[in-house]
Design a protein around this motif. Structure first.
Motif, mmCIF file in Angstrom:
data_model
loop_
_atom_site.group_PDB
_atom_site.id
_atom_site.type_symbol
_atom_site.label_atom_id
_atom_site.label_comp_id
_atom_site.label_asym_id
_atom_site.label_seq_id
_atom_site.Cartn_x
_atom_site.Cartn_y
_atom_site.Cartn_z
ATOM 1 N N TYR A 59 69.768 108.191 52.406
ATOM 2 C CA TYR A 59 70.512 109.416 52.701
ATOM 3 C C TYR A 59 69.966 110.538 51.854
ATOM 4 C CZ TYR A 59 74.058 106.756 55.224
ATOM 5 O OH TYR A 59 74.700 105.992 56.134
ATOM 6 N N GLU A 60 69.924 111.740 52.459
ATOM 7 C CA GLU A 60 69.489 112.909 51.695
ATOM 8 C C GLU A 60 70.409 114.065 52.035
ATOM 9 O OE1 GLU A 60 64.707 112.502 51.208
ATOM 10 O OE2 GLU A 60 65.481 114.405 52.041
ATOM 11 N N VAL A 86 67.958 109.739 56.610
ATOM 12 C CA VAL A 86 66.512 109.781 56.827
ATOM 13 C C VAL A 86 66.130 108.502 57.573
ATOM 14 C CG1 VAL A 86 64.242 109.929 55.757
ATOM 15 C CG2 VAL A 86 66.215 111.115 54.731
ATOM 16 N N ILE A 87 65.609 108.679 58.783
ATOM 17 C CA ILE A 87 65.281 107.510 59.602
ATOM 18 C C ILE A 87 63.850 107.581 60.100
ATOM 19 C CG2 ILE A 87 67.661 107.140 60.401
ATOM 20 C CD1 ILE A 87 66.792 108.552 63.038
ATOM 21 N N ASP A 101 78.315 107.873 56.150
ATOM 22 C CA ASP A 101 77.390 108.033 55.032
ATOM 23 C C ASP A 101 77.352 106.777 54.167
ATOM 24 O OD1 ASP A 101 79.843 108.143 53.917
ATOM 25 O OD2 ASP A 101 79.651 110.178 53.089
ATOM 26 N N ALA A 102 77.802 105.671 54.760
ATOM 27 C CA ALA A 102 77.881 104.440 53.967
ATOM 28 C C ALA A 102 77.180 103.284 54.663
ATOM 29 C CB ALA A 102 79.345 104.095 53.695
ATOM 30 N N LEU A 103 76.146 103.600 55.445
ATOM 31 C CA LEU A 103 75.419 102.514 56.107
ATOM 32 C C LEU A 103 74.353 101.965 55.164
ATOM 33 C CD1 LEU A 103 74.941 104.218 59.589
ATOM 34 C CD2 LEU A 103 76.468 102.303 59.074
ATOM 35 N N ALA A 104 74.119 100.679 55.277
ATOM 36 C CA ALA A 104 73.070 100.068 54.452
ATOM 37 C C ALA A 104 71.706 100.429 55.034
ATOM 38 C CB ALA A 104 73.270 98.553 54.442
ATOM 39 N N LEU A 137 69.683 114.161 66.977
ATOM 40 C CA LEU A 137 69.792 112.708 66.817
ATOM 41 C C LEU A 137 71.067 112.352 66.071
ATOM 42 C CD1 LEU A 137 66.129 111.983 65.695
ATOM 43 C CD2 LEU A 137 67.153 111.370 67.888
ATOM 44 N N GLN A 138 71.706 111.291 66.482
ATOM 45 C CA GLN A 138 72.936 110.875 65.817
ATOM 46 C C GLN A 138 72.845 109.388 65.499
ATOM 47 O OE1 GLN A 138 75.717 112.350 64.775
ATOM 48 N NE2 GLN A 138 77.421 110.925 65.015
ATOM 49 N N VAL A 139 72.892 109.075 64.214
ATOM 50 C CA VAL A 139 72.901 107.675 63.796
ATOM 51 C C VAL A 139 74.333 107.148 63.959
ATOM 52 C CG1 VAL A 139 72.490 106.062 61.890
ATOM 53 C CG2 VAL A 139 71.042 108.100 62.147
#
Lengths: 270, 353
Positions: free
Chosen positions: B249-250, B255-256, B271-274, B348-350
């Motif tokens: 994360y930034e 950041v993917i 904001d808490a994905l591994a 883009l949406q994670v």
């Protein structure tokens, strides 16, 4: 080809169908036709036709026994019908509206059951029960007969009312509640008007059943409480008179009118 | 404002029990057009019936302007419903139907008549006041049902898929009409539908529901461009769900990296994905095609199918990594062509799950 005979509409093509039908209808209606015919016969002897006349209708209407019996009959039928219809409507609502509860189908069966019990059994039972009550209370009068009629009319009134209610979606009642109708207002302004054809049909059925009841009335009725069917029965013992024919024809006419009205009302679907 | 606080609804008992709603919490703002959207069986209609009072919650409570109404009978709630089947009273005229709620509230007959006339004008049914409801068309019945529910000026109007019985043209027209009525009356509308187009077109806020739970609440734009889960992304509009790798994360963004191409800063539903494999939603109309060798290309594939749709052409591109994605472009390459897929990182949406 093998299937053909299982189709109901093919039944009419079966040999003898028409002939058998007419025979059955004949057996059913010939006696009534004879009775009606001879009520217009200007002759005391029942067996021979002389000419058309309304004299027995006149005689019947002037006969005090018949008039008194008619008054008793209509009084009993009117009060018993009203009471039975109100009770049956409440029973129908309790057994087909709102959430289910244990014993609901048992309740429906219990309300309908009297239709299956031989009337003579109900009559004897009512007689025995009422004589105890009469003794305990000391009350006499037409009330007992009206009470007995009310009771046996309830299942007859219940059937068409419940049938109508079961066909009626409850969305209208839900919508009424949504629009601030209290349960009573909802019944008064929505349920009852929509249920009315069923209520009227039930009332008419109850009225007809009360009007021509013999067995229970015979057991319960006290002196001076002779209804029309009981009066006719008494007269018949002394031989068929044209007067009785005339009264019977009037009763048939009333019954037919009631049943016809009932069917017309039931056809009006919600 | 309606506060739905931890509401649970269970039908039946024991083994036959069905959980229609599982701890649903929602806040429906005052004077808004709020839509409950979801496939059939998701619990949206049950939630509506709980607000109306036709069902009582098994757990939790519903508050209207701070007052608990969860266990009041329907006739004590300042809430009216437009039913899917309209449920107009067949033994009354249009005018009596509209006046019914006011009559039940015990308003003066002159008030009732005045409000009925106002409502008839509002839904443009003035000439039909004396008609019986069975003499009306579906669209007209719909207007009467609306007028009847609006006449008592409820705090909340509940609409249970009211447009589903109408044909397409009438439905479009009624969508506009409903929007207009909501704005004119200032009443909070809670609208239930399974039609995502309808929901996007009419709502201020949408709650997407699935399996008795609220998946996401937000404005139509937020729901469309920032779906939280694969279910929402897939249910609302056409979308591609493509695997990618989350690196870090930034500044609140993820950041993917896709199969190839540069590292990208995408929006993230959580904001808490591994770090590791994630799913990314990619709307067909946000994709641009480029040369397969372009360093900006995130993935490559061949055009498998091309469907002309008038304003745009829909392409199916088979990716070299296996899956197919749909792309909408105005100048389509011919089938069989090798193309690169590029996209603005802001689009883009994670997905969180």
């Amino acid at each position: 080809m093998a299937r053909r005979s299982t189709k109901p509409r093919e039944l009419r093509r079966q040999p003898l169908f028409t002939w058998v039908s007419w025979c059955v209808l004949g057996v059913l209606y010939a006696p009534i036709a004879v009775l009606i015919l001879f009520s217009f016969n200007d002759n005391r002897a029942v067996m021979s036709w002389t000419e058309f006349s309304l004299r027995w209708y006149g005689a019947a209407l002037e006969n005090e026994g018949i008039r008194n019996a008619a008054v008793v009959s209509f009084k009993v039928a009117a009060i018993a019908t009203t009471a039975a219809t109100i009770i049956a409507t409440m029973a129908a609502l309790a057994t087909s509206r709102g959430p289910g509860y244990p014993g609901r189908s048992a309740a429906i069966a219990l309300i309908n059951q009297p239709l299956m019990i031989p009337e003579i059994v109900t009559a004897v039972a009512t007689l025995a029960f009422f004589s105890i009550l009469r003794q305990v209370t000391g009350w006499t009068g037409l009330g007992w007969l009206i009470l007995a009629h009310t009771v046996f009319c309830i299942p007859f009134a219940y059937m068409p009312i419940r049938a109508r209610l079961a066909d009626m979606p409850d969305t209208f009642e839900i919508a009424a509640a949504d629009l601030y109708a209290t349960p009573w207002q909802c019944f008064r302004h929505v349920t009852l008007p929509l249920l009315m054809p069923g209520v009227l049909a039930g009332a008419m059925l109850a009225f007809v059943v009360s009007l021509d009841d013999v067995i229970i009335t015979l057991m319960i009725a006290g002196p001076g409480e002779t209804t029309l069917p009981i009066y006719i029965l008494g007269q018949i013992r002394r031989g068929v008179t044209p007067e009785v024919n005339a009264v019977s024809t009037i009763l048939i006419a009333i019954t037919v009118l009631m049943i016809a009205a009932m069917f017309t009302l039931q056809k009006k679907r919600p | 404002m309606i506060d739905i606080d931890n509401v649970t609804k269970q039908f039946g008992e024991g083994a036959a029990a069905v959980q229609a709603l599982r701890r649903v919490s929602l806040t429906i703002p005052e004077a808004s057009f709020f839509t409950l959207l979801g496939p059939s069986g998701c619990g949206k209609t049950t939630l509506l019936r709980l607000i109306a009072g036709f069902e009582l919650p098994t757990g939790g409570d519903i508050r209207l302007d701070g007052q608990s109404i969860g266990h009041l009978p329907p006739h004590h709630r300042p809430v009216n419903t437009v039913f899917q089947s309209y449920a107009l009273f067949p033994h009354m005229t249009v005018a009596r139907n509209i006046g019914f709620g006011l009559e039940m509230q015990g308003r003066k007959p002159s008030d009732v008549a005045a409000t009925v006339n106002k409502m008839l004008t509002l839904v443009r049914m003035e000439e039909y006041a004396a008609r019986r409801v069975d003499q009306l068309s579906g669209g007209q019945q719909q207007r009467v049902a609306l007028a009847r529910a609006l006449a008592p000026h409820p705090k909340v109007l509940l609409l249970d898929e009211p447009l589903s019985a109408l044909d397409l043209k009438l439905r479009k027209q009624m969508q506009g009409e409903l929007k207009r009525l909501q704005a004119e009356t200032g009443i909070t509308f809670v609208f239930v539908t399974h039609d995502q187009g309808e929901a996007l077109a009419m709502s201020d806020q949408i709650a997407v529901m699935s399996a008795g739970e609220v998946q996401q609440v937000g404005s139509p734009e937020a729901i469309y461009t920032r779906p939280r889960s694969a279910f929402v992304a897939d249910f609302i509009g056409d979308t591609n769900i493509v695997p990618a790798t989350l690196l870090r994360y930034e500044g609140g963004r993820a950041v993917i990296r896709f199969a190839q191409g540069p590292e990208l800063c995408a929006n993230a539903a959580s904001d808490a994905l591994a770090a590791g494999p994630v799913q990314v939603a990619l709307r067909p109309e946000t994709i641009t095609l480029t040369d397969a060798a372009d360093p900006a290309a995130l993935m490559c594939g061949t055009v498998a199918e091309s469907t002309y749709q008038g304003a745009a052409t829909q392409l199916t591109v088979r990716l070299e990594t296996g899956p197919e994605i749909r792309v909408e472009v105005t100048d389509p390459p011919s089938p069989g062509a090798r193309v690169g897929i590029a996209c603005d990182a802001a689009m883009l949406q994670v997905l969180a799950d």
